[in-house]
Design a protein around this motif. Structure first.
Motif, PDB file in Angstrom:
ATOM      1  N   ARG A 187       0.746  -1.201  -0.015  1.00 28.93           N
ATOM      2  CA  ARG A 187      -0.004   0.030   0.039  1.00 28.93           C
ATOM      3  C   ARG A 187       1.078   1.405   0.045  1.00 28.93           C
ATOM      4  O   ARG A 187       1.911   1.383   0.718  1.00 28.93           O
ATOM      5  CB  ARG A 187      -0.868  -0.086   1.207  1.00 28.93           C
ATOM      6  CG  ARG A 187      -1.907  -0.949   1.332  1.00 28.93           C
ATOM      7  CD  ARG A 187      -2.917  -0.990   2.548  1.00 28.93           C
ATOM      8  NE  ARG A 187      -3.530   0.317   2.359  1.00 28.93           N
ATOM      9  CZ  ARG A 187      -4.741   0.469   1.650  1.00 28.93           C
ATOM     10  NH1 ARG A 187      -5.486  -0.561   1.021  1.00 28.93           N
ATOM     11  NH2 ARG A 187      -5.378   1.412   1.607  1.00 28.93           N
ATOM     12  N   GLN A 222      -5.087  -1.015  -8.406  1.00 30.26           N
ATOM     13  CA  GLN A 222      -6.388  -1.067  -8.116  1.00 30.26           C
ATOM     14  C   GLN A 222      -6.975   0.290  -7.956  1.00 30.26           C
ATOM     15  O   GLN A 222      -6.260   1.414  -7.809  1.00 30.26           O
ATOM     16  CB  GLN A 222      -6.576  -1.869  -6.755  1.00 30.26           C
ATOM     17  CG  GLN A 222      -5.923  -3.024  -6.835  1.00 30.26           C
ATOM     18  CD  GLN A 222      -6.014  -3.790  -5.270  1.00 30.26           C
ATOM     19  OE1 GLN A 222      -6.896  -3.269  -4.503  1.00 30.26           O
ATOM     20  NE2 GLN A 222      -5.484  -5.241  -5.426  1.00 30.26           N
ATOM     21  N   LYS A 223      -8.542   0.262  -8.084  1.00 32.75           N
ATOM     22  CA  LYS A 223      -9.149   1.426  -8.259  1.00 32.75           C
ATOM     23  C   LYS A 223      -9.696   1.846  -6.793  1.00 32.75           C
ATOM     24  O   LYS A 223     -10.645   2.954  -6.810  1.00 32.75           O
ATOM     25  CB  LYS A 223     -10.374   1.298  -9.317  1.00 32.75           C
ATOM     26  CG  LYS A 223     -10.001   1.137 -10.535  1.00 32.75           C
ATOM     27  CD  LYS A 223     -10.907   1.047 -11.691  1.00 32.75           C
ATOM     28  CE  LYS A 223     -10.294   0.542 -13.135  1.00 32.75           C
ATOM     29  NZ  LYS A 223     -11.588   0.336 -14.010  1.00 32.75           N
ATOM     30  N   ASP A 224      -9.686   1.056  -5.701  1.00 34.16           N
ATOM     31  CA  ASP A 224     -10.289   1.420  -4.561  1.00 34.16           C
ATOM     32  C   ASP A 224      -9.449   2.408  -3.561  1.00 34.16           C
ATOM     33  O   ASP A 224      -9.257   2.340  -2.464  1.00 34.16           O
ATOM     34  CB  ASP A 224     -10.595   0.392  -3.780  1.00 34.16           C
ATOM     35  CG  ASP A 224      -9.504  -0.500  -3.406  1.00 34.16           C
ATOM     36  OD1 ASP A 224      -8.439  -0.545  -4.136  1.00 34.16           O
ATOM     37  OD2 ASP A 224      -9.690  -1.403  -2.555  1.00 34.16           O
TER      38      ASP A 224
END
Length: 361
Positions: A187, A222-224
């Motif tokens: 992340r 990722q798109k979140d």
């Protein structure tokens, strides 16, 4: 009145020990200098205090280095005398092995008193002063590390900080960008703020405080992604170093250690042990240096260093046991000192046999 041989041995051992101490100090201080320069580069220290930090660090190193310097000084001096058959000549002239302990103790006992004074009073004062100096130096280095228009790493590379400019009126950072990555590296977080400043807590943790900005968190690809708007946010740049907790205990006055917890008693016994080791070295070192004529002295030096290394490791293990409560404060580190004394007695018996209490008729 000292004999000529005693004065000679005392002078030679003292000179060799002093030279060894200077070399050891130069080695360990060069290592500390590299650490301080790294801290300056990371914005945790200002370069103006490096010499002061090295001076205080040298005081703290003295109780550790003086015993090993004396050990090497004895081994070097007596090893040369044994190698050149001078000890054989001295023995033939009526200078018994037990007489070696006169100059050893005349050097070891004053050094033990000096080490006790440094370890119990001077070194804690130096550690306390070094701790305060380090905190002030970190505060002075709050903005000096970040140059406008450049990217700088922090926290061992986990953060990359960019500052557009620095406000000349109050020294605050203007338009700050921070790219952060978590411990796993999966992340990331992008944090921006209109203004920012560094804060360093009492335990040495460094934060970047940002005002009026946004934070974006997510996993690349990722798109979140999560977007957060904040008025004020603290981002931890780096944590205190591992040794800062022990530095606080080393900075405590010796009287404050009495009646404390296991960690305080471990520190107390470590300070006392530094002085106790000097007479023990004066006992064991002449026996470790004994060699046959023409035998290389460097083998004896290596053996002596190995014995001392085992002794220091036992002291370290004992201190860890004290901190964990496995050993009580009464036992302390005396068992490790007793083992070294036992090695000295065993070596005496090996070289010279059992002491004679009387003469046969």
């Amino acid at each position: 009145m000292l004999k000529i041989v005693d004065r000679f041995l005392l002078r030679e051992i003292a000179a060799a020990s002093a030279a060894t101490l200077v070399v050891l100090l130069a080695i360990v201080l060069s290592s500390r200098l590299a650490t301080y320069l790294t801290q300056v580069a990371n914005g945790l220290l200002v370069k103006e205090v490096i010499l002061q930090m090295l001076g205080l660090q040298s005081i703290r190193f003295l109780p550790i280095l003086i015993p090993i310097a004396m050990l090497l000084g004895i081994l070097l001096t007596l090893g040369r005398l044994y190698q050149d058959s001078e000890m054989v000549a001295l023995t033939g002239c009526g200078y018994p092995p037990s007489a070696l302990y006169r100059p050893m103790l005349m050097l070891g006992l004053p050094l033990a008193a000096l080490v006790a004074w440094v370890a119990l009073w001077v070194a804690p004062w130096a550690a306390s002063l070094q701790q305060d100096l380090q905190i002030r130096a970190r505060q002075q280095a709050q903005t000096s590390v970040f140059s406008p228009g450049t990217f700088r790493e922090a926290g061992g590379g986990r953060h990359v900080v960019y500052v557009e400019s620095i406000d000349p009126t109050d020294g605050e950072l203007v338009r700050v960008f921070i790219h952060s990555r978590d411990a796993s590296g999966d992340r990331i977080a992008i944090t921006t703020g209109d203004r920012g400043r560094q804060e360093i807590t009492d335990d040495g943790t460094r934060y970047m405080v940002l005002d009026h900005g946004y934070r974006y968190e997510g996993v690349p690809g990722q798109k979140d992604y999560r977007q957060t708007r904040f008025e004020r946010l603290r981002v931890r740049l780096d944590a205190p170093s591992v040794g800062e907790g022990s530095l606080k205990r080393e900075a405590m006055a010796t009287a404050d250690l009495i009646g404390g917890g296991p960690r305080e008693y471990a520190e107390l016994h470590a300070r006392i042990g530094a002085a106790v080791s000097l007479p023990l070295i004066a006992l064991v070192a002449p026996l470790l240096a004994k060699a046959r004529p023409r035998e290389s002295r460097y083998g004896r030096i290596l053996g002596g260093v190995l014995v001392y290394a085992v002794y220091m490791n036992l002291l370290g293990i004992g201190k860890a046991w004290l901190e964990k409560g496995t050993l009580g404060p009464v036992a302390g580190l005396w068992w490790a000192h007793g083992l070294l004394a036992t090695v000295g007695v065993a070596l005496w018996i090996y070289h010279y046999g059992w002491p004679r209490v009387g003469k046969s008729a």
